[in-house]
Design a protein around this motif. Structure first.
Motif, mmCIF file in Angstrom:
data_model
loop_
_atom_site.group_PDB
_atom_site.id
_atom_site.type_symbol
_atom_site.label_atom_id
_atom_site.label_comp_id
_atom_site.label_asym_id
_atom_site.label_seq_id
_atom_site.Cartn_x
_atom_site.Cartn_y
_atom_site.Cartn_z
ATOM 1 N N PHE A 67 0.817 -1.181 -0.116
ATOM 2 C CA PHE A 67 -0.039 -0.098 -0.047
ATOM 3 C C PHE A 67 0.833 1.278 -0.050
ATOM 4 N N LYS A 68 2.251 1.022 0.009
ATOM 5 C CA LYS A 68 3.197 2.247 -0.041
ATOM 6 C C LYS A 68 2.738 3.203 1.240
ATOM 7 N N ASN A 69 2.361 2.666 2.165
ATOM 8 C CA ASN A 69 2.342 3.590 3.318
ATOM 9 C C ASN A 69 3.313 3.166 4.513
ATOM 10 N N ASP A 70 3.739 4.227 5.393
ATOM 11 C CA ASP A 70 4.633 3.873 6.628
ATOM 12 C C ASP A 70 3.624 3.684 7.776
ATOM 13 N N TYR A 71 4.391 2.777 8.590
ATOM 14 C CA TYR A 71 3.685 2.148 9.971
ATOM 15 C C TYR A 71 4.649 1.939 10.967
ATOM 16 N N ALA A 72 4.299 1.826 12.179
ATOM 17 C CA ALA A 72 5.235 1.481 13.293
ATOM 18 C C ALA A 72 5.086 0.109 13.532
ATOM 19 N N THR A 73 6.313 -0.626 13.400
ATOM 20 C CA THR A 73 6.412 -2.162 13.448
ATOM 21 C C THR A 73 6.095 -2.435 15.120
ATOM 22 N N LEU A 74 5.962 -3.757 15.148
ATOM 23 C CA LEU A 74 5.717 -4.161 16.489
ATOM 24 C C LEU A 74 6.880 -4.142 17.397
ATOM 25 N N ASP A 75 8.020 -4.426 16.728
ATOM 26 C CA ASP A 75 9.362 -4.215 17.570
ATOM 27 C C ASP A 75 9.734 -2.849 18.011
ATOM 28 N N ASN A 76 9.411 -1.751 16.823
ATOM 29 C CA ASN A 76 9.374 -0.508 17.419
ATOM 30 C C ASN A 76 8.354 0.019 18.492
ATOM 31 N N ILE A 77 7.198 -0.512 18.464
ATOM 32 C CA ILE A 77 6.348 0.072 19.668
ATOM 33 C C ILE A 77 6.737 -0.688 21.022
ATOM 34 N N VAL A 78 7.169 -1.987 20.831
ATOM 35 C CA VAL A 78 7.446 -2.889 22.085
ATOM 36 C C VAL A 78 8.594 -2.239 22.732
ATOM 37 N N ASP A 79 9.782 -1.520 21.943
ATOM 38 C CA ASP A 79 10.851 -0.911 22.429
ATOM 39 C C ASP A 79 10.418 0.258 23.154
ATOM 40 N N GLU A 80 9.449 1.005 22.510
ATOM 41 C CA GLU A 80 9.116 2.316 23.110
ATOM 42 C C GLU A 80 8.306 2.067 24.118
ATOM 43 N N VAL A 81 7.374 1.250 24.530
ATOM 44 C CA VAL A 81 6.369 1.130 25.614
ATOM 45 C C VAL A 81 6.868 0.403 26.692
ATOM 46 N N ARG A 82 8.019 -0.787 26.416
ATOM 47 C CA ARG A 82 8.215 -1.593 27.622
ATOM 48 C C ARG A 82 8.985 -1.038 28.822
ATOM 49 N N PRO A 83 9.986 0.026 28.686
ATOM 50 C CA PRO A 83 10.442 0.751 29.705
ATOM 51 C C PRO A 83 9.393 1.323 30.439
ATOM 52 N N LEU A 84 8.720 2.245 29.880
ATOM 53 C CA LEU A 84 7.542 3.084 30.629
ATOM 54 C C LEU A 84 6.701 1.978 31.329
ATOM 55 N N LEU A 85 6.213 0.770 30.720
ATOM 56 C CA LEU A 85 5.417 -0.014 31.420
ATOM 57 C C LEU A 85 5.994 -0.678 32.670
ATOM 58 N N ALA A 86 7.304 -0.935 32.502
ATOM 59 C CA ALA A 86 8.109 -1.476 33.769
ATOM 60 C C ALA A 86 8.353 -0.478 34.765
ATOM 61 N N LYS A 87 8.335 0.759 34.459
ATOM 62 C CA LYS A 87 8.632 1.907 35.351
ATOM 63 C C LYS A 87 7.204 1.886 36.232
ATOM 64 N N HIS A 88 6.125 1.776 35.665
ATOM 65 C CA HIS A 88 5.004 1.966 36.526
ATOM 66 C C HIS A 88 4.442 0.685 36.931
ATOM 67 N N GLY A 89 5.061 -0.525 36.769
ATOM 68 C CA GLY A 89 4.780 -1.817 37.393
ATOM 69 C C GLY A 89 3.774 -2.602 36.572
ATOM 70 N N LEU A 90 3.694 -2.129 35.081
ATOM 71 C CA LEU A 90 2.889 -3.004 34.258
ATOM 72 C C LEU A 90 3.503 -3.836 33.232
ATOM 73 N N VAL A 91 2.582 -4.687 32.876
ATOM 74 C CA VAL A 91 3.515 -5.648 31.799
ATOM 75 C C VAL A 91 2.257 -6.163 30.887
ATOM 76 N N ILE A 92 2.455 -6.330 29.502
ATOM 77 C CA ILE A 92 1.272 -6.769 28.648
ATOM 78 C C ILE A 92 1.858 -8.233 28.442
ATOM 79 N N MET A 93 0.713 -9.242 28.449
ATOM 80 C CA MET A 93 0.831 -10.611 27.925
ATOM 81 C C MET A 93 -0.149 -10.689 26.781
ATOM 82 N N GLN A 94 0.343 -11.788 25.917
ATOM 83 C CA GLN A 94 -0.370 -12.016 24.794
ATOM 84 C C GLN A 94 -0.638 -13.375 24.458
#
Length: 223
Positions: free
Chosen positions: A34-61
């Motif tokens: 589709f010639k469009n840009d998007y945020a990959t899963l790896d990029n999203i996880v790298d961005e949010v994981r430190p903040l989630l850990a900082k606030h005592g949160l974790v995502i499970m799938q």
């Protein structure tokens, strides 16, 4: 409707704090169909994981399925034991082979993670193909990942652009670990140098940043 623990007082406070700090997730790949840009899963996880850990949160799938359709449940867990779980997301891979299932899994995880945390990824409808044919049950074709930084140079590859470098959230998390573990500046710089020969934390790539965070987590003073 999602399910949740009896109380969500603590997880709600943590989510509010998380959302005050999380920023727009940068797009780091292009869908060749589709010639469009998007945020990959790896990029999203790298961005949010430190903040989630900082606030005592974790995502499970949790993946599942019946051989024809793929399902994914996403759960947000707080260190207090409180939790919130989404209803299963159901999709049908374009092809029932490892590549089709892998593409479906990646898209479902990325979509559910972004929805659960109300992330701003500059929505670009990377799942446009899902709206064709069988609707939400149709998974998109495997997207093309952005080029990875070179592992054989002491400076980040210019082909990846700014999005290939360590994120601001990761930098803050590294400095928090430095403070919490009592790491002095000399040791901190030495550890940075051990990750690819970098001189500054801001020269680390996202992959190197993840390795550096693991190194900090395993740090023992005097060892």
């Amino acid at each position: 409707m999602c399910s949740k623990s009896e109380s969500i007082v603590n997880i709600a406070k943590a989510l509010v704090a998380f959302n005050l700090e999380v920023k727009i997730i940068e797009k780091d790949a292009k869908n060749p169909h589709f010639k469009n840009d998007y945020a990959t899963l790896d990029n999203i996880v790298d961005e949010v994981r430190p903040l989630l850990a900082k606030h005592g949160l974790v995502i499970m799938q949790f993946p599942g399925g019946d051989g024809e359709k793929y399902t994914l449940r996403t759960m947000l867990v707080h260190e207090s034991g409180e939790w919130i779980e989404s209803e299963p997301l159901t999709m049908r891979p374009t092809k029932n082979d490892p590549q089709g299932i892998g593409s479906c899994t990646t898209y479902a995880r990325r979509y559910s993670l972004s929805a659960m945390l109300s992330l701003n990824t500059g929505e670009d409808d990377d799942g446009e193909q899902a709206s064709r044919g069988n609707g939400p049950a149709q998974a998109p074709a495997a997207p093309q990942s952005a080029p990875k930084p070179s592992a054989n140079t002491n400076t980040p590859s210019t082909s990846t652009g700014p999005t290939g470098l360590i994120s601001e959230a990761q930098v803050k998390y590294c400095h928090k670990l430095k403070h919490d573990k009592g790491i002095d500046e000399d040791d901190f710089r030495r550890m940075i140098s051990e990750i690819g020969g970098r001189e500054s934390i801001k020269e680390l790539t996202k992959k190197e940043a993840s390795e550096f965070i693991n190194l900090l987590n395993n740090y023992q003073k005097g060892a």
